[in-house]
Scaffold this active site. Sequence first.
Site, PDB file in Angstrom:
ATOM      1  N   SER A 177       7.116  -9.366  -4.071  1.00  0.00           N
ATOM      2  CA  SER A 177       7.744  -7.616  -3.073  1.00  0.00           C
ATOM      3  C   SER A 177       8.776  -9.570  -2.501  1.00  0.00           C
ATOM      4  O   SER A 177       8.353 -10.478  -2.780  1.00  0.00           O
ATOM      5  CB  SER A 177       7.071  -7.403  -2.213  1.00  0.00           C
ATOM      6  OG  SER A 177       7.934  -6.835  -1.187  1.00  0.00           O
ATOM      7  N   TYR A 228       0.850  -6.710   5.083  1.00  0.00           N
ATOM      8  CA  TYR A 228       1.745  -6.251   3.370  1.00  0.00           C
ATOM      9  C   TYR A 228       2.862  -7.739   2.656  1.00  0.00           C
ATOM     10  O   TYR A 228       2.192  -8.145   2.266  1.00  0.00           O
ATOM     11  CB  TYR A 228       2.850  -4.994   3.212  1.00  0.00           C
ATOM     12  CG  TYR A 228       3.123  -4.673   2.105  1.00  0.00           C
ATOM     13  CD1 TYR A 228       2.445  -3.855   0.884  1.00  0.00           C
ATOM     14  CD2 TYR A 228       4.516  -5.667   1.949  1.00  0.00           C
ATOM     15  CE1 TYR A 228       3.116  -4.332   0.093  1.00  0.00           C
ATOM     16  CE2 TYR A 228       5.645  -4.968   0.349  1.00  0.00           C
ATOM     17  CZ  TYR A 228       4.670  -4.762  -0.256  1.00  0.00           C
ATOM     18  OH  TYR A 228       4.854  -4.492  -1.752  1.00  0.00           O
TER      19      TYR A 228
END
Length: 255
Positions: A146, A159
């Site tokens: 990501s 995350y």
Amino acid sequence: MTHTLFDLTGKTALVTGGGTGLGRHFAQVLAGAGARVIVCARRVEKLAETVAAVQADGGVAEAHAMDVTSEASVREAFEGAVGEGVVDIVVNNAGVVAKPSLLDVDVDTWDSVQAANLKGPWLVAREAVRRLAAAEKPGRVVNIASILGVAAQKGTGPYSASKAALLHLTRNMAVEWARYGVTVNAIAPGYYVTDLAGEFLESPKGQALLARIPQRRLGEYVDLTGAILLLASDASAYMTGTCVTVDGGLSLPIV
């Protein structure tokens, strides 16, 4: 030669988190390129929908239950899917998010995010590469990271930390497994309308984020088709330890 560069005929590809969203798209793309696709996740009913979608397009797919955080579950899924054989292509797509801030997040939530987003890709890739090395066959590992692995955003600490670690794990895998003919690369998507990101993107903060994307739009699944085909095929034979960012320019340092 160029028309066969992305051909995956005769290859077996395993996609974790293959029941929905990006995982389902990756499965359909790889099957469309000729691969036999194995989709894995904990929600078997969603996997069945992916298999049906692939088969409707003329592809070959099957589903196997897998908890990527469990070594035993990963091994059982591989044994059920390929027996003593090998998986040529691994797409580590399974992942979870956590909303609490770093002050509020509890230890169990932190641990569950790291287990799914970091431990899981290692367990799945390790099982695949052990088999590839024993069979003396080359392979491809693609970790779905990501842009939050390289940029900070409030409320995404667990995350973001897991994805930053996954990017470095990708580099370590690439260095250690090159001797076996295995390439390991990552894709860092920006913001797409998925099960994970949909709620945020509909919020005022999400709309403000949209205005910061140079292309002024969210990513669509098709925008990742080229990246996954590149890294899963012989087109990337001399690429390893790198990350392909697909985010509409959001992560650019704009002045």
